[in-house]
Design an enzyme around this catalytic site. Structure first.
Site, PDB file in Angstrom:
ATOM      1  CG  ASN A 257      -1.710   1.241   1.411  1.00  0.00           C
ATOM      2  OD1 ASN A 257      -1.963   1.954   0.448  1.00  0.00           O
ATOM      3  ND2 ASN A 257      -2.128   1.512   2.638  1.00  0.00           N
TER       4      ASN A 257
ATOM      5  NE  ARG B  92      26.021  42.142  -2.517  1.00  0.00           N
ATOM      6  CZ  ARG B  92      26.364  43.155  -1.711  1.00  0.00           C
ATOM      7  NH1 ARG B  92      27.534  43.778  -1.890  1.00  0.00           N
ATOM      8  NH2 ARG B  92      25.559  43.539  -0.741  1.00  0.00           N
TER       9      ARG B  92
ATOM     10  CG  HIS C 232      40.958  42.857 -14.383  1.00  0.00           C
ATOM     11  ND1 HIS C 232      41.615  42.253 -15.421  1.00  0.00           N
ATOM     12  CD2 HIS C 232      41.252  44.183 -14.493  1.00  0.00           C
ATOM     13  CE1 HIS C 232      42.283  43.151 -16.120  1.00  0.00           C
ATOM     14  NE2 HIS C 232      42.087  44.324 -15.569  1.00  0.00           N
TER      15      HIS C 232
ATOM     16  CG  ASN D  61      37.934  49.864 -20.478  1.00  0.00           C
ATOM     17  OD1 ASN D  61      38.432  49.733 -19.365  1.00  0.00           O
ATOM     18  ND2 ASN D  61      38.272  49.085 -21.497  1.00  0.00           N
TER      19      ASN D  61
ATOM     20  NE  ARG E 288      47.401  61.336 -11.137  1.00  0.00           N
ATOM     21  CZ  ARG E 288      47.358  60.672 -12.275  1.00  0.00           C
ATOM     22  NH1 ARG E 288      46.627  59.585 -12.378  1.00  0.00           N
ATOM     23  NH2 ARG E 288      48.053  61.076 -13.319  1.00  0.00           N
TER      24      ARG E 288
END
Length: 457
Positions: free
Chosen positions: A170, A333, A363, A377, A440
């Site tokens: 069963n 994310r 990268h 870029n 800078r």
């Protein structure tokens, strides 16, 4: 066609799972097992589905909202008692009622449809779904007479030595004449060792009343696999995963090693896409044609376009266009929107970022709360600095912008079209179209100073 009803038994506590999560809510390939059952039932043109809930009732109702009605079994006094809780919903109605366990996620609609058809053909008051297994230890046996007619169900502990050699069992799934079911339930006794009301006793009551009781034997035992512990959960997941993966392969998807590829049931994958071993595709992910997803990638609730190459990367709740290169070791994310012909290189992270067509993030880049235009870029080491310790702010980069390496864009800030950001800059003010942004400190060489530092011979 007579009316069809279904009762899903989902009130058991599941103590053997040893879990804070209610048993039938444990996921199998991305979906709670009780939801697998109800979703299969929903394809059968059933007029009403009633789920019997108990422990964790509110959570079960959340998952099945809109798919089922609910009745609570306050005390768990056995399977017959559980079905009897649906009396107010179903008793007195003409038609047939399926009774299915909520911890059998592998049960298929085609099997239940065949059970309903067989029940109708046999003009039965009850039809038991059975199967044959090599080792029936622990299962109730189907006892038939010399003509093959079902006489009764005998539980393993009550079976004689001869009955224990019977391999037809069963499965716990039944089809009943609805009126006959609820009339018989009123006569079920709890005169047994456990003091519970058992649904198989309905079969005996109907037989004793000379009603027709049938048994439909299915070929596959795996559909009847009930999940009562983590071992059975793993086995159910393995079998479901095999079913899912084989379906994708039949539809033109290459799974290099299907035994090590993990795809949730609601995932959709286009033709000629290649999925390498160790990939996890979760939730309602959609992947287009001609993609490659390499080992170690995880994609969750995301939409991936065509001809996308995902190399050992993680993508969560994001959208990716066509002809995109991602990775290796990229992390998209939630709310990332990557347009066509974009390159997202190694160790790049995006979050709530729109990346325009043809843009390159090669990268070591972080772009959070950013809107990046076309053909941009962004150099290595650049960051959209979106958080000041209290509030998040947005960075906007126009079309055809060049961002030099190691640049910090302190949000809120806007870089205009065709602008150029000098490497090493920390940009705190908007940069107009066609401008060079440079921020800078001026280099100052101290001649001969290094001789006093004693940093080498």
């Amino acid at each position: 066609m007579s009316k069809r009803y279904a009762v899903v038994l989902a009130a058991g506590q599941g103590t053997r799972m040893k879990s804070k999560l209610y048993k039938v809510l444990h996921p199998v390939c991305g979906k709670p097992m009780v939801e697998h059952v109800v979703d299969q039932i929903s394809t059968l043109n059933v007029d009403k589905v009633v789920t019997i809930v108990g422990h964790g009732a509110e959570k079960v109702q959340e998952h099945l909202a809109g798919k089922s009605e609910f009745v609570k079994q306050e005390e768990q006094l056995g399977t017959a008692h559980a079905v009897l809780q649906a009396k107010a919903e179903l008793a007195g109605k003409d038609g047939v009622t399926l009774v299915v366990c909520g911890d059998t996620p592998l049960i298929e609609a085609s099997t239940m449809e065949a059970l309903l058809k067989y029940h109708h053909e046999k003009r039965a008051k009850a039809t038991i779904l059975t199967t044959v297994i090599e080792d029936p230890t622990g299962y109730g046996r189907i006892i038939r007479d010399d003509l093959g007619i079902v006489e009764k169900i005998v539980e393993h502990k009550d079976a004689t030595e001869k009955e224990q050699r019977i391999s037809e069992i069963n499965t716990g799934t039944y089809c009943f004449d609805n009126k006959a079911l609820f009339e018989a339930l009123e006569n079920v006794s709890n005169d047994n060792v456990q003091g519970e009301y058992y649904l198989p006793d309905v079969i005996k009551i109907l037989k004793d009343s000379d009603e027709v009781v049938a048994a439909y034997r299915m070929e596959s035992f795996e559909e009847s696999l009930g999940v009562n512990d983590r071992i059975a959960l793993a086995e159910a997941s393995r079998l479901m995963q095999r079913r899912i993966n084989e379906n994708h392969m039949r539809n033109g998807v290459t799974l290099v090693n299907p035994e090590n590829t993990y795809i949730d049931i609601d995932v959709k994958i286009g033709q000629d896409t290649v999925i390498e071993p160790g990939v996890m595709l979760r939730g309602e992910t959609v992947i287009g044609d001609d993609c490659v997803v390499t080992s170690g990638s995880e994609i969750v609730n995301s939409v991936i376009g065509e001809r996308v190459h995902v190399k050992t990367s993680s993508i969560f709740e994001s959208k990716v266009g066509d002809d995109v290169q991602i990775g290796p070791y990229a992390h998209l994310r939630p709310e990332s929107d990557i347009h066509d012909h974009v390159k997202i290189g190694n160790y790049v992270e995006t979050k709530k970022a729109v990346v325009g067509e043809g843009t390159k993030l090669p990268h070591f880049i972080y772009m959070g709360d950013a809107e990046i235009g076309k053909n941009v870029n962004v150099g290595c080491g650049s960051i959209a600095v979106n958080y000041d310790g209290k509030n998040k702010a947005k960075t906007i980069i126009g079309d055809n912008v060049f961002v030099g390496c190691n640049s910090n864009l302190i949000a809120p800030v806007k870089v205009g079209d065709r602008a150029f950001i000098a490497a090493g800059s920390t940009i705190t003010k908007d940069v107009p179209d066609d401008a060079l942004g440079i921020a800078r400190a001026k280099q100052d060489n101290k001649l001969g100073y290094a001789k006093h530092l004693n940093h080498g011979k």
